[in-house]
Design an enzyme around this catalytic site. Structure first.
Site, mmCIF file in Angstrom:
data_model
loop_
_atom_site.group_PDB
_atom_site.id
_atom_site.type_symbol
_atom_site.label_atom_id
_atom_site.label_comp_id
_atom_site.label_asym_id
_atom_site.label_seq_id
_atom_site.Cartn_x
_atom_site.Cartn_y
_atom_site.Cartn_z
ATOM 1 C CG HIS A 1 -33.804 -17.249 23.429
ATOM 2 N ND1 HIS A 1 -33.679 -17.392 22.059
ATOM 3 C CD2 HIS A 1 -34.085 -15.941 23.649
ATOM 4 C CE1 HIS A 1 -33.859 -16.202 21.494
ATOM 5 N NE2 HIS A 1 -34.112 -15.315 22.427
ATOM 6 N N PRO B 1 -20.770 -16.833 30.963
ATOM 7 C CG PRO B 1 -21.991 -18.749 31.211
ATOM 8 C CD PRO B 1 -21.506 -17.813 30.172
ATOM 9 C CD GLU B 2 -14.747 -14.410 32.590
ATOM 10 O OE1 GLU B 2 -13.671 -14.669 33.164
ATOM 11 O OE2 GLU B 2 -15.031 -13.285 32.179
ATOM 12 N NE ARG C 1 2.889 -18.620 22.539
ATOM 13 C CZ ARG C 1 1.728 -19.132 22.951
ATOM 14 N NH1 ARG C 1 1.695 -20.191 23.723
ATOM 15 N NH2 ARG C 1 0.588 -18.590 22.560
ATOM 16 N NE ARG D 1 -24.040 -13.419 21.531
ATOM 17 C CZ ARG D 1 -22.893 -12.771 21.704
ATOM 18 N NH1 ARG D 1 -22.556 -12.346 22.898
ATOM 19 N NH2 ARG D 1 -22.104 -12.566 20.700
#
Length: 271
Positions: A91, A2-3, A152, A110
């Site tokens: 899970h 998920p973002e 940067r 995971r």
DNA sequence: CAGCGCCCCTGCCCGC
DNA sequence: TGCGGGCAGGGGCGCT
């Protein structure tokens, strides 16, 4: 997985089902997530109500009068609202049961996700102290990107994925925003003009908002809190499209690796 | 501090 | 069909 859009979709999906109903039971089936799920969370939240929910970066925050439950979905986590007594699946690691009959369950194959507790103000928590701006607020501007990026050397893609700069921009949306802005992902952040940052900032906001409207991106099995998949995948123009023709110029999309993550871009449109 | 690689973990896909 | 290798939406951490 998920973002920001997927986390936001999840938050919107679960909130109404868990607000203002006493937590009757907390079950930790497997505490070995990214950090051990603290056992104290059980005594802290049982009989408490969640009085508000919010998102900060990719963290979901469930506030009770005594503190905050912090949840992160990592790469493969999902939160679902389920009827009571729904059989556990593989899970399914943590569950909160509510007096209204709903169960909030975290599945995370995971185990890169996290469930934490803090009794303190959230901004004092070490995980939150150094977070950058939220991309969907007026604080996120081209000027900010421009100023933070001076001198940067990091590639622009890694720069916009740096949570000390701006939060919530993960690999999918970084790829898409750079394509939409016509910027080569390898370009040094410090060598990008203010004008180009104006474009990039605009595109990041546009893409994240659009993805939220579509319920996020379902790649494998992401589902929002109510179990619906996201429909943003069909909008992806570069992510996962290595070798396919660019949707603008038909040039073959190229894949490279940046910081152990895949970048897909058009060498003709992005420079 | 900036800039890197590493690593946590399971599942899936690809090539042989 | 079976198996090993590589890769996956994140991000903290430790090293130079």
């Amino acid at each position: 997985m998920p973002e920001l859009p997927e986390v936001e979709t999840t938050l919107r999906g679960i909130s109404e089902h868990i607000l203002n109903s006493p937590i009757t039971k907390v079950t930790i089936r497997n505490s070995s997530l990214r950090w051990p799920v603290p056992k104290e969370i059980i005594e802290h939240v049982t009989h408490q109500k969640i009085i508000s929910t919010q998102r900060r970066a990719k963290y979901l925050l469930l506030k009770t009068p005594k503190g905050t439950i912090i949840i992160h979905l990592g790469m493969s986590g999902s939160l679902r609202i389920l009827p009571p007594q729904t059989p556990y699946e593989k899970h399914d690691h943590v569950e909160f049961c509510f007096a209204n009959g709903n169960a909030l369950r975290l599945k995370d194959p995971r185990r890169f996700g996290a469930v934490l507790w803090t009794g303190d103000a959230i901004h004092k928590h070490p995980l939150f102290r150094h977070l950058g701006v939220e991309p969907l607020t007026e604080d996120f501007t081209a000027d900010l990107l421009y100023n933070l990026s001076r001198n940067r050397k990091v590639a622009i893609k890694q720069f916009i994925m740096d949570s000390k700069v701006v939060v919530g921009v993960g690999n999918i949306y970084a790829n898409e925003a750079l394509f939409a802005s016509g910027i080569n992902p390898k370009r040094a952040a410090g060598k990008i003009s203010l004008q180009r940052y104006v474009k990039l900032c605009t595109q990041i906001k546009r893409i994240l908002k659009l993805a939220i409207l579509q319920g996020g991106t379902t790649l494998k099995d992401f589902v929002g809190g109510t179990g619906k998949p996201g429909y943003f995948k069909q909008e992806l123009l570069v992510y996962g499209r290595k070798g396919e023709p660019c949707s603008v110029c038909q040039n073959t999309l190229k894949e490279i690796r940046q910081g152990q993550r895949s970048t897909v871009y058009c060498t003709h449109c992005q420079n």
